[in-house]
Design an enzyme around this catalytic site. Sequence first.
Site, PDB file in Angstrom:
ATOM      1  N   GLU A 170       2.403   8.502  -0.738  1.00  0.00           N
ATOM      2  CA  GLU A 170       1.026   8.751  -1.393  1.00  0.00           C
ATOM      3  C   GLU A 170       1.249   9.761  -2.316  1.00  0.00           C
ATOM      4  O   GLU A 170       0.667  11.042  -2.507  1.00  0.00           O
ATOM      5  CB  GLU A 170      -0.249   9.021  -0.496  1.00  0.00           C
ATOM      6  CG  GLU A 170      -0.395   7.873   0.272  1.00  0.00           C
ATOM      7  CD  GLU A 170      -1.423   8.138   1.279  1.00  0.00           C
ATOM      8  OE1 GLU A 170      -2.089   9.216   1.716  1.00  0.00           O
ATOM      9  OE2 GLU A 170      -2.082   7.092   1.486  1.00  0.00           O
ATOM     10  N   GLU A 359       0.093   0.316   4.127  1.00  0.00           N
ATOM     11  CA  GLU A 359      -0.466   0.983   4.991  1.00  0.00           C
ATOM     12  C   GLU A 359      -1.989   0.413   4.927  1.00  0.00           C
ATOM     13  O   GLU A 359      -2.385   0.364   3.626  1.00  0.00           O
ATOM     14  CB  GLU A 359      -0.662   2.588   4.793  1.00  0.00           C
ATOM     15  CG  GLU A 359       0.403   3.250   5.415  1.00  0.00           C
ATOM     16  CD  GLU A 359       0.240   4.816   5.190  1.00  0.00           C
ATOM     17  OE1 GLU A 359      -1.265   5.288   5.371  1.00  0.00           O
ATOM     18  OE2 GLU A 359       0.838   5.766   4.795  1.00  0.00           O
TER      19      GLU A 359
HETATM   20  C1  BGP Z   1      -2.782   7.992   4.542  1.00  0.00           C
HETATM   21  C2  BGP Z   1      -1.589   8.567   5.128  1.00  0.00           C
HETATM   22  C3  BGP Z   1      -1.045   8.419   6.521  1.00  0.00           C
HETATM   23  C4  BGP Z   1      -2.310   8.229   7.693  1.00  0.00           C
HETATM   24  C5  BGP Z   1      -3.346   7.758   6.871  1.00  0.00           C
HETATM   25  C6  BGP Z   1      -4.707   7.560   7.613  1.00  0.00           C
HETATM   26  O1  BGP Z   1      -3.360   8.799   3.926  1.00  0.00           O
HETATM   27  O2  BGP Z   1      -0.246   8.123   4.464  1.00  0.00           O
HETATM   28  O3  BGP Z   1      -0.028   9.237   6.877  1.00  0.00           O
HETATM   29  O4  BGP Z   1      -2.315   9.295   8.456  1.00  0.00           O
HETATM   30  O5  BGP Z   1      -3.644   7.989   5.737  1.00  0.00           O
HETATM   31  O6  BGP Z   1      -5.358   8.879   7.534  1.00  0.00           O
HETATM   32  P1  BGP Z   1      -5.699   9.955   8.674  1.00  0.00           P
HETATM   33  O7  BGP Z   1      -4.529  10.062   9.520  1.00  0.00           O
HETATM   34  O8  BGP Z   1      -6.054  11.122   8.043  1.00  0.00           O
HETATM   35  O9  BGP Z   1      -6.906   9.113   9.091  1.00  0.00           O
END
Ligand code: BGP
Length: 464
Positions: A170, A359
């Site tokens: 990201e 993701e």
């Molecule tokens: C993205 C990241 C991940 C992951 C996901 C969910 O932005 O790449 O690392 O964690 O988000 O976010 P969160 O864990 O804050 O719910």
Amino acid sequence: MSFSKKFLWGTAFAANQIEGAYNKDNKGLSVQDVLPKGALGHIDLDLKEFNIKRKAIDFYHKYQEDLDLLSEMGIKVLRISIAWSRIFPKGDETKPNQKGLEFYLKLFKELKRRKIKIIVTLCHYEMPLHLALKYNGFSNKKVVKYFLNYAEVVLKNFNKYIDYLVAFNEINSLLHIPFCNGGIYKNQDDLNTLYQATHNMLYASAKVKEIIKNNYNHIQVGSMVLAMPFYTKSAKVEDQILKMKKEWQNIYFTDVLARGVYPKYLDNYFLKNNIKINKTKEELEVIKNNTVDYIGFSYYMSRMIDSEANNDSKENLLGGVEDPYLEKNPWGWNIDPDGLRIALNQYYERYQKPCFIVENGLGAIDKVKIENNKKVIHDDYRISYHKKHINAVYQAIEDGVEVIGYTSWAGIDLVSNTKAQMSKRYGFIYVDLDDQGNGSLERIKKDSFEFFKEVCQSNGENCI
Ligand code: BGP
């Protein structure tokens, strides 16, 4: 029409959110070790506060068991990240830590043995802490040099195991979580510092592509951006202009990585705001000649924006206002499968490069119940989320978008990034661990485990 036979179904996770063992086998501290409340929280340099990521789900010791479960689910691809501070504990050493290399070699060999393809993220929100404190992270070009040295070591040792690669997770979130993403410790509000860091990372990304192209060209290199389509609150022209500007702030990362040139709107934004970036001719040449092979992105939600309101809410990183038309998860993240179809179409129309959803998942609170003496987790909400999003991918393919694969976030419960909570669960496999670090670490299959197994086996047919 159906998903192509080559479509890659899989799952994804990040080293700092699963491995634990934060100081084992010479591992150095990373920026994650001083973020006890997550990416949006404060920095605790003394390490006095409890930080669950230091323990996480102990994948470092339990990876065999976890890979057994993921293999049983039938995944074809796994996205993992390498903890930079396991390979270079401080980041500016010249020689790597052998023990760190040994761990990943074992992991790669296991994945190969199981015929699971591998996507590697070189830096998923975890720069060695020393590089952040001493050099102010990626705002300093010396850190680019150290990163490229690290990338070369990883590639030299593991190239034959890697199928797909992204340099940074990201990359566009640097403007929103500068310390977590780019190790920016000082001057976090200074636009020169932030944009210099983004340039340095974009260059480093292109340079990695150049190294791969010249030496290991079986590896496909992609971008990895946080995709978040914007909707306007009204049809007013002011809202449309705001949308355009907000999109620029996000899309310029893929514009540079996929087209190889800085877009004019960004040059003009720099001029207008007196932002002066040090971009050398050589760096711009590298960027120009080494564009990405595919557009990798994460997708969680869309955002609504309103020119009459404050759109700066940080909770979801990119801001926006409440969207009255969409359901939300308990953390206020919109649930919007159509937004994924829109994002796929937007990227494909803009770049005509294949897309890879690396993701996508739902953070939710799961409850363990005992039924017939067995622990069960009925997570129908998660099944519904993935089903609808996979269906949206299918619709985008029908629209004409080329899609390589879909890696869900995350096969196994892990520590959340923004909040450092275990209770914000994403997995198809439950891990017995609470926010205070209590629990047996037992792994339990949720109902969604069978659902995703069926996705892999039926090539997505159960979602269309
Ligand atoms: C993205 C990241 C991940 C992951 C996901 C969910 O932005 O790449 O690392 O964690 O988000 O976010 P969160 O864990 O804050 O719910």
